[in-house]
Each structure stands twice: as structure tokens, then as C-alpha cells.
Design an enzyme around this catalytic site. Structure first.
Site, PDB file in Angstrom:
ATOM      1  N   ASP A 206     -23.341  29.110   2.843  1.00  0.00           N
ATOM      2  CA  ASP A 206     -24.764  28.997   2.522  1.00  0.00           C
ATOM      3  C   ASP A 206     -25.132  27.665   1.882  1.00  0.00           C
ATOM      4  O   ASP A 206     -26.307  27.315   1.821  1.00  0.00           O
ATOM      5  CB  ASP A 206     -25.203  30.167   1.637  1.00  0.00           C
TER       6      ASP A 206
ATOM      7  N   TYR B 120     -29.757  37.814   2.674  1.00  0.00           N
ATOM      8  CA  TYR B 120     -29.238  37.847   1.306  1.00  0.00           C
ATOM      9  C   TYR B 120     -30.049  36.976   0.368  1.00  0.00           C
ATOM     10  O   TYR B 120     -30.640  35.972   0.772  1.00  0.00           O
ATOM     11  CB  TYR B 120     -27.776  37.379   1.278  1.00  0.00           C
TER      12      TYR B 120
END
Lengths: 676, 676
Positions: A312, A396
């Protein structure tokens, strides 16, 4: 004063302002008028450490430079060729200083590309055909989360992405309750769907899954306001005299702490130049700290799920993914916000307002002792400074918190929340051991979250070492003169000599922890090297096997601690060009040969994380799962550095009784006998 | 309404009231008029579990009993014989029901005895002689911390204690800065000093240590008010509409939680009958939870330090050691307190006011998700209920917190603070690897803290099992059809069959955790048995060797998890008569033979703790060191149980900007675009 509107001359560590982004893009465009560019990222090129050590006053030998050159670092993609260029622009001299074509690499995926891709997918006839077969006619109800490809057959030559597909019953419906069973592959330079992969059930006996249509939502309008809890009374945090911290641009002073922050597209929040006022002495602690990389590998061995191991930071830009925070929602009390500045594909700046939250929190008892003989209780409550931001990467969400404490402790916490990634099952199909069925046909696959910190220490100077501490029982058996009663134990300290030694994982059996020490300075009391201990409460092994794609790419997560000598351009454990990379330029590669990390300028790489076996309770939105690590002064000070924190009393903090009038006059250091 | 003043009929699980203590002592005295008794402890004898299951309504087969007999349990020591007696008194029938002489056991040490002992020591001529040799003439400046003896040569026949000796420059001076080098041994029944042990330096080359006279204090009057921090602005927590919990006697209702508390001399705070309202169903979770025992073994192998391994529950009574809490000091905000009732040596009751603190805290984000496409952020803040008490055992203080969360999580946290135990060094002597020199001649020895919880579950009923979960990589190598890409991993679940299997320690390599499950009830969504996972963030091996005195006595701390079938009288991991015991009647002994713990009424014993290598920063008073464990619903509910918690906004929580007027109107579920 938000960092973006500072009219005064920027500090060398300040992130680029909107004007500086504009200036950079303008210079680039003017220098290459004939090309069609996509601006991938425009960010500050941080000045060299040696210059900054002088500028910050830690290097006493070198005079402080009058000015430090402002430079921006630019990544550009040429379309349709897809050629990737790196440029360095001098904002001080208003010119492009360097321009380089980079072969076989792919920079991060941007929001502009994600938006383009999702639009593309929804218009693609092959995708429409797949949907039609599933009974979907209205393509406006089809959504795709654009994910990095992981490793692609063509390596990093093509710029490729995958789309994870979902259906929504309505615009605000939770799509993760309606996953689709196919994955379009997109070429980002040609901007076309080059392939569609069908996700077959594990067992061929199952026919193609239908779309689970049962709604699972969490927005109040779906639950119905009348079904929300009514019995939560307001809780208000007030600071009538204001906050205890001072902010000047991006510099923060709080209690005896001083530091600077910056915010970039990649790491998001960065802490610079942490130092602590110890009596008359300002003591340097850390030059730079950030979340260097993270990876989220999934447990399901089948195709194409193995591709799900999001980086990420390196694939999407953790900073770029940051939320604009809302007063009274993300943080409580008296808040100061910092904005963040990024660029769009055309090189225009855009601002994320309230990207970073700064506030204070009561942190309960800092220390207490009661003299049992007379009942005199001395109770001192602690305060912490919280510097935080929250990122969203598709399903997320990660809330990231730096905490500074009055006793010199530094803590970093990440709260994972948001929505678990879901995969559709055929009727009667089960997730097997690799996931949890959170609702009919919905498989939330198990996964891990690893967070790798880059910690660039300057504990009383740049020459530091890392010590591994293993506690062990005294070797001699019970009854031996050295261990007569068998209770003896002691810490065994190993100071890492080189990069090969400095690769270690947690060890329960020895209660292992680490210390960053300065071997050149001894604590006057204990005679030990001054240092900070590094401890985590959340570690997990990387379960992907060596030789697996994930392990190749995220090898940095296979150890808890690594150390490297400081190198200017080594900021990211997964490599700078992490997207579609194979790990060739990542931490495990940098440490294959012996380089000294003892009593020199070093960087510590520290990984923590959680193995997330999904619970039904994590659906449809996941209660925060917390993990993190702490650093505590360890024989760094000559006594408890918080000794001078005064006790608080109800006359100050206005605490009251819940069910009776406030007739209790005891306070924190009056006598309140234990036994009447 | 404090539990001690409840005029209404007591609940069967309520601790004894002052009247009930008086009634008990009166009955005992009347029944044995001719003897001279020291009342050691008078406490509630909790009703049998089977009766309570019917009374509480969980046992649907058995009708709720009209009344449950109130009984008190009494330990008495006869002087001077030192004979120990156990008595059971029926408060309902107002008579002594049983009276038993207990051979070769010693009950806990009481405050009355500690006071007696300290007075005795200061009057003892041999002690005076030792002091004189150290240059002490004024015995009023000599203090002794009365410690349990550990294991004594005569076992538990004699009632024996040891005194750790200190000097004070003035009445409120910190004695741990002036440790003395000898240890008087006291016979508590004869009330005389029977021996004095000199603590020799490890190396005979050192002559007898002098007393370190340098003061190290933490009370403001010693530091000087002018030297305290001035820059901490007040922080006020307000609940203008009152608290969200309800209290009826010792019953607590908060959100969907319901439970009772009690407080006894031994364990201190006990949670009873935890249950959770799930829709229309009230679901039982835990019948009884408490801190069953703790032990603090020290690292120094030399004599007499090996004796320092305090069992603060079983030797001193953790409840008896509890503080009277002060509003606005120990807890912040809107507080409800419960009192505690104990007895003195003469059988008179005494009350510790404000022994237990009950309050609510904001706990940051409970869950959040931002839709990156439109920037809609849904942020829900969490609240926790805190039930806490703080104990002082000589130098150390432990703050104990039960936390209940809106998502069904239960957390128990212990913050260790107070003063580290110190030992005097000769000039030029060093602590070796066994301690840290926190000041000249002052050795703060390394030690461990272990906390062993007794968890008596009733997860959807009494028939429960314990599952050990070990995560592992898929066995097959990379490239094998079952693990083509090498990323596969899965949880391996082992349900413990018997007491021999149910003895396990933490394991980093498998990210091991445990579940308490009800095999008779499957989660309708996941088809797994409903359960609660048990996780800790603080574990450590017991470093004392098998065969050592500590290991014999504190074997319960050598494993993270044990399970036993429920037995009425097995409440304390170290045995009921822990003081001077040898471990013959402790958890490791109870589990030597195979007894089924599968799908039956079980008790889980869970140990967490920290290995405390003392830092200079821990002196002269120690910043809190936190440890604990959590239990989370794991496939117990059919979705996130906190889904119905409404978002809060600044209009409710009055959050404000630090440096600008409050012109920000965004709130927790309005759109705030990530990218403008």
C-alpha cells in the site's frame, strides 16, 4: 498555520507547496514541449543528510548553510509509449536539473489512473458480456477496485493492473457483499482491457457462482436511525486554556519534545529531527522515521488470489491515499490540522485539507506510588501527543498514530479497519481453511498485514549500533554455586557487526527485544551505552514460502529487524519502483553482502504486523484491529525523565461523581489511608 | 450506591457487608470463648455454581431458588500456638457450621502483622547492633518492608517473615535510595526476630557496604514546586448528560453488557456473570473471572535474593492491598466508586472507600471506512467501560483495569508502577548482569512479573472447550498444485482433550492463540463453533529453572495456558495456602493426571507478564509498564456487534480547532473528498 499556506520561506524539510508543484510542472512542460506527459508524482527531494545535520545544528564542525537548495523530484510517464522518466527540478534555480529515462520500471498507480480504469472496465464489451452471463444488464451498478497486478508475466515492461469486480444494489450499497467472479486485466498505457480471468471454484464439481444479492450495509440510512443505540451519553474533552503544544509551520514543540513533520505521496506522514530537552541539553534522537513499506498477503493459494498482496506504500502511495479528517470524528478534543499537497496527472496541485491531525490525550496514570504505612498516595497522570493520519486503500482503511509520551516513550500504532476483501463462492462451496464465510457465498480470505518502519536514528549523534537482547537462564544447573537456587537469569546482548548479522526475528523463548545504542556515550549511572529499546506487541512470521512471489517481493517482511548503513536513496524496503517489481531492488537484496552497521550512521528496519484470520464479526465493517511498536529510553536519561510532571487534581480536571454530589476532597497527594 | 451500604437484601454474589463481618466474628468468638484468636481473613463463601446457574436463570431446567444461603469463610490463627483454623459460618442460620484445624499451612500475611513486625524489628537489639555498625543511631529512621519468606527450612510449620531494611533521611524520604545490607527473619507467632542474615557482596574482596545517603525523591516538596513543568494545560472530560452505565448494588449494565462485581481480600476485583444482549437473546459469556495469582521472581542468583519472588495475591492478599482511589487522580471524568470491606485482626470490619472505580472512556475510532470514489467517510468512535482498582504491595504498585468494548471485546490491563526493589552495593561493586545500577551503590535487580488469570467461561452454556490455533504455511512446496504460488497458509486448530494436552506456551512461529469455544453451537454464517479468542500482547517464559524454589512454587507461570475441569475449591493457581507453600497444592499438580476438558464445564488459566530489565529511567519512581490480555468474540456473533453504534459529531462532542475559529462543518458521515 497549515503547512501549505506558510508565507514565510519554507524550511528545507517542508513538503512542496502548491506553488512549488505548479512551478515544477511548468518547468517540466517547457523543457519537453513536444511530448504528452502523465505526471505520476511531484514531490520534495529532501536535502542530503550531511547538509541537514549542519543546518539543524547537530554537526558542530560545519557552519550552518545560509540556504539549502529546494529541489523537487518528478516521475513522468509518456503516453502512449509508456516510457518512464525521472526528473529533478531545482526550485531555487528555477530549472530542470536532470532528466532520465528509466527502463523496465513502473511507478505507483495514481487515483487518476484508477478512475480511468474503472470507467474503461465498465465500457468494455467483454466485461459487459461476463456481467450479462451473471444477469447484470445495468453496468452502472458494476464497480471495480483497481489493484496492482503483483507480478506480471511481462515483468514491468507493460504497465498493467487488475480490477476486482463487485455489484451494488444502489449507489451507496456495500459492494463487498456482492463480489463477482472475474478479474479484468488492464494495460494502462494502451488503456484497454487485455484479458479477463474467470475465478473458478476450487472444485470443478461446482458450477459458476451466482451473485450473492443479500445486502450487508453499515451506513445509518440502511440500518435505520431507529435501530441505532440510544444509550451512549455525550463525552466531551475540553482544554479551556488551550493546548500544551506549539506549532510553527511544520515544527512542533510539546513538553520537552521537538520535531518536524512532512507529508509526501509515498510514506504519508514523516517525522524529522526528533529531539528531547534534557536539562540544559537538547539531545538528538531520530533524524527521520516513517512507514517505509507494507504488504498484505492473502492465504488462498488458488489463482488469481495469489496476486492479492498489496504494497500500500509502494504500489498506491500511502500518502496519496490519505483521508481529509473531520473535526470531532477522527480525533476528539482540541485539534490542529495540517494539509497535504499532491499533484494530478496534468501536474496541477491539489490539496487534501486536514490530512494530519495533531492533538493531546490524557493517557491515564503516568506513575503512582502509595506509602502503605500512612496511605500517602502520589499519583501523576500522563499526557500524550498524537500525530495521526488515516488512509484508505480500496476496501481497507488504516489509521496511523504517532504517540509521544512525557517519559520519553515513542509509540506508533496502526488501527486496521474498513472492509475485508471478499470473494464469491458457489452455492455449497466453502472457503476451506483459507478464509471465513461471513455470509452466504461470501468468503473473506485470511491474510496478514505487515508494516515495515524505516528508523533513521541519531541517538546522541549519528554513530549508533543495534543490540539484540536475549534473556536467558543462568547456564549452570540448580545447586551450582553460580545458580544455587536456580532462579538466576540475565540479558545476553549481541551488538550487530554487519548487515548479515543484523537480520533477526522475534523470539518468545528469550523475550527478545532490540536497542538502538550509542556506544560512544555511557550512562553516568548505569555505565551502559545510552540507548532506546525497541519493542513490539504485534509480530508475526511471513507465512508465504521462500521462492513464492510474495516472498520474493516482500522479503523485507520475513524478518523483524534489519539494519543497513545509511544510504541517501534507500528509503523504501520494497524498493522505489515497487509496483510490478520482483524484489530485485529491496531490503533483502541490499543486505546480501556484509556492510558494517556498528558504531556508524545506520538505519534500522523494523517490521510489525498481524495475522488476520477473519471473524464473522469483521463483516460488513471491521472493528479496529490494533498493532504497532514502541521505543523507550533505556539508560538514556539519568532518572525518570517525567519526574517533573505535576500531579493533576479534580480542581484542575473537574472530575465528578456519577451518582452523588462531589463531596470528596481527597486529591492526588494527600493521605487517603489504605486501611481505616 | 456503594456495595457496603446496600440496605436491600444482598445478592448471593455480593461481598460481605460490615454487619456480616461483625456477625461472623461474634459467632466465632462465642463458639470458642476460651481461645485467643487472630482473625486472619473473613470473606464471603461464594454459593455453589450449580445453585447460582439456576439462580441467575441460565439453568432453565432447575427453578430459581427462593433464597441462597449466605455463608462466610473464616481463617483464624490461635496465639501463641500458631494453630490455623478454617471456619464456615452460616449468616442465614446465624451459626458456625464447621470448624477445622489445618495442619502445616500458613494463610496470608495481614497489614496488622506487617505493622507489628516493623515495630518489633525497630525495637530489636540485634537489629540495633547491625544498624549501629552502619552508623545508624536513630532507629526511628529505619524502616523494614515485611516480605513473605518464600520457602523456609521448616516449611510451613513456623509462621515466618523476612524484613527488607531501609533508611530514611526524613519521614517522607524515599527509603529505596538507602537500602541496608541485612535481613531480619521473624517468627510471627512468637513475634520475635529469630535470625539476621547479612547480605554479603558477591565478591569477598569487597568490604561491608556503607549506606548510600544521596537522596532520590519524587514528592513535589522535594523537587520544589518551581521545578515542576508549567506547560501542561488542563484537560477536562465531561459528560453533561451523565454516564451511559447503570449500577444497582454490584450489578452493572452498560450498552449491551451486563455483569456483577465483587471484591475480596484475596483476588481483589472479581467479575461475575458476564453476559451480552444479542438482539432478543441474553447470551452467557463468563461465569467468573479474576486475577488468580501472580509472582515476581528476581534474577539475582545469590542469597538471600533468591527468596524474592512475591506472590502478591496468595501471600499478601491483592484485595487487602488495594488503594482508596481519589477523584480526578486515578480516573478522569465522571466516576462511580465501590467500597470494599475487610476485617482486622480482632475481627472488626474496616472499609476501604473508593476501592473500585467505574467510568467510561472514549476509545478512539471503533471502525471507519471511506469510499474513495466519492470521499464519503463513515467514522464511528468507540467507547469503553473501565472497571479498575489499584494495589500497593510494599514498593510496587499495580493498576488493574478491566475494559469492556462495544464490539464485544474484553480486555484486562495491568500497569506496573511504583518503586523498583533496590539492594545496596559495596563501593566499586557492580550488579553484574542481574540488575542495573540506577544510582551509586544502588542495584535495582532485574525481575519478571507474571499474572495468572482464572477464566471460568460459560460461552453460550457451561459445556465449553479450548482450542489452540496455530497458523502454518501450506505444507506443499511452491509449484505443487496445492500451493502453486507458495503463498498458502491456514490455521491449524487443536481442541484440547484433557489436562495433559491443555498445557501450552506462546509460539511466535505459528502466531499461536487460543479460543474458548462451545462445540455444541455453530455460527450460522461461518458454521464454526461459537467462541471467544484469547490473545495476549505480553508473554514471557519463566526463566527460573525447573527444580528451583520459584519454579516449584510458581510452576503455573511456566505455561501460558492451562485448562482444568471446573472444581468448586480450585480458585488459586498457586494454591489456597500459598504463603510458605512448596507448590504441592498448585495448578501444575492438579493437572498431572488426565482429566477431560473437552465439551464440559472448564476453567482456563491464562498467564501473561513482562520480563522487567530495570532501566535507569525506572528510578526513583517507575513510569507505568503495561501488560495484559484480550478476549474477542470469534464467530460468536453473526456480524459486527457494534454495527448499531451511531457516529458522533462535533455538535455532540464539542471538538474545536486549536488555533482557528471552528468554521469546519464536515461531520463523520458527510462527504469529504480525498482528492479535490
Amino acid at each position: 498555520m497549515p503547512c501549505t499556506k506558510s508565507t514565510s520561506k519554507p524550511h528545507p524539510l517542508d513538503s512542496l507547496s502548491t506553488d512549488e508543484v505548479i512551478q515544477t510542472a511548468k518547468l517540466i512542460r517547457e523543457s519537453k514541449e513536444d511530448s504528452k506527459f502523465v505526471f505520476n508524482t511531484i514531490t520534495l527531494r529532501e536535502p542530503p543528510k550531511d547538509i541537514m545535520m549542519a543546518y539543524l545544528g547537530w554537526d558542530k564542525e560545519t557552519p550552518k548553510p545560509e540556504t539549502v537548495e529546494r529541489e523537487s523530484f518528478v516521475i513522468i510517464i509518456e503516453r502512449p509509449s509508456g516510457k518512464v522518466y525521472e526528473a529533478i527540478v531545482s526550485l531555487t534555480d528555477n530549472k530542470v536539473k536532470s532528466w532520465m529515462h528509466m527502463e523496465g520500471v513502473q511507478p505507483i498507480i495514481t487515483f487518476d489512473e484508477m478512475a480511468e480504469v474503472e470507467e474503461l472496465i465498465n465500457k468494455d464489451p467483454k466485461v459487459a458480456a461476463e456481467c450479462a452471463e451473471l444477469g447484470i444488464t445495468d453496468m452502472s451498478k458494476v464497480y471495480s477496485d483497481p489493484w496492482a497486478i503483483g507480478r506480471h508475466v511481462d515483468g514491468a515492461e507493460k504497465r498493467v493492473m487488475q480490477g476486482l469486480m463487485y455489484y451494488r444494489l444502489s449507489e451507496d450499497d456495500n459492494q463487498y457483499a456482492h463480489p463477482l467472479d472475474f478479474v479484468p486485466i488492464i494495460d494502462l498505457n494502451q488503456m484497454k482491457v487485455i484479458d479477463i480471468e474467470r475465478i473458478a471454484p476450487r472444485d470443478s464439481k461446482f458450477k459458476r457462482p451466482t451473485i450473492p444479492m443479500e445486502p450487508h450495509n453499515f451506513y445509518p440510512e440502511f440500518l435505520g436511525e431507529e435501530n441505532l443505540r440510544k444509550d451512549i451519553k455525550p463525552l466531551i474533552v475540553q482544554q479551556p486554556e488551550g493546548v500544551s503544544f506549539k506549532v510553527d509551520g511544520n515544527e512542533i514543540d510539546w513538553q520537552k519534545w521537538n520535531l518536524r513533520i512532512s507529508f509526501n505521496y509515498r510514506e504519508g506522514l514523516v517525522l524529522h529531527n526528533l529531539n528531547y530537552q534534557d536539562g540544559d541539553e537538547k539531545r538528538p534522537l531520530f533524524y527521520r522515521m516513517s512507514l517505509s513499506e507494507m504488504v498484505v498477503p492473502y492465504a488462498e493459494p488458488g489463482a488469481p488470489h495469489y496476486r492479492k498482496h498489496a504494497f500500500d506504500v509502494g504500489e498506491y502511495g500511502l500518502g496519496l491515499s490519505t483521508n481529509s479528517l473531520a473535526l470531532g470524528c477522527d480525533c476528539l478534543g482540541t485539534i490542529h490540522y495540517f494539509d497535504a499537497v499532491f499533484n494530478d496527472a496534468s501536474g496541477r496541485p491539489f490539496v487534501v485539507p486536514n490530512a494530519v491531525c495533531l492533538h493531546e490525550e490524557d493517557h491515564g496514570i503516568l506513575f503512582k506510588h502509595t506509602e502503605y504505612r500512612n496511605g500517602r498516595a502520589h499519583t501523576v497522570r500522563g499526557r500524550r501527543l498524537v500525530i495521526s493520519h488515516i488512509v484508505t486503500v480500496a476496501n481497507y482503511d488504516y489509521a496511523c498514530y504517532w504517540h509521544l509520551y512525557q517519559d520519553g516513550t515513542i509509540n506508533y500504532e496502526i488501527k486496521a479497519t474498513g472492509e475485508v476483501n471478499t470473494h464469491v463462492l458457489a452455492e455449497d462451496e466453502t472457503p476451506g481453511p483459507y478464509g471465513t464465510m461471513v455470509a452466504p457465498q461470501i468468503n473473506a480470505q485470511h491474510h496478514q498485514h505487515f508494516f515495515t518502519m524505516r528508523i533513521d536514528p541519531m541517538v546522541d549523534g549519528l554513530k549508533n549500533s543495534i543490540a539484540q537482547v536475549d534473556v536467558q537462564a543462568v547456564e549452570e544447573p540448580v545447586g551450582h554455586p553460580n545458580n544455587m537456587y536456580g532462579n538466576g537469569f540475565y540479558p545476553k546482548t549481541t551488538v550487530y557487526k554487519d548487515t548479515l548479522e543484523a537480520q533477526a526475528s522475534s523470539n518468545f523463548d528469550t523475550a527478545r527485544f532490540w536497542k538502538i545504542i550509542n556506544p560512544n556515550k555511557l550512562n553516568p549511572r548505569s555505565k551502559d551505552p545510552v540507548g532506546f529499546k525497541v519493542v513490539t506487541h504485534s509480530n508475526s512470521p511471513l507465512f508465504a514460502k521462500p521462492g513464492s512471489i510474495v516472498h520474493d517481493r516482500a522479503g523485507f517482511a520475513s524478518k523483524t529487524v534489519w539494519a543497513t548503513p545509511y544510504e541517501e536513496d534507500k528509503l523504501f524496503a520494497g524498493g522505489f519502483y515497487c509496483n510490478q517489481a520482483n524484489g530485485e531492488d529491496s531490503l533483502p537484496q541490499w543486505t546480501k553482502e556484509s556492510k558494517s552497521v556498528e558504531n556508524t550512521d545506520i538505519v534500522m528496519w523494523y517490521t510489525f504486523g498481524v495475522t488476520h484470520l477473519v471473524r464473522v464479526e469483521d463483516f460488513p465493517i471491521m472493528p479496529v484491529e490494533s498493532c504497532g511498536f514502541s521505543m523507550k529510553p533505556s539508560n538514556f536519561f539519568t532518572c525518570n525523565p517525567a519526574l517533573d510532571v505535576p500531579p493533576t487534581t479534580k480542581s484542575i480536571n473537574k472530575s465528578v461523581h456519577a451518582f452523588k454530589s462531589d463531596d470528596d476532597d481527597s486529591c492526588c497527594n494527600k493521605s487517603a489511608p489504605i486501611a481505616a
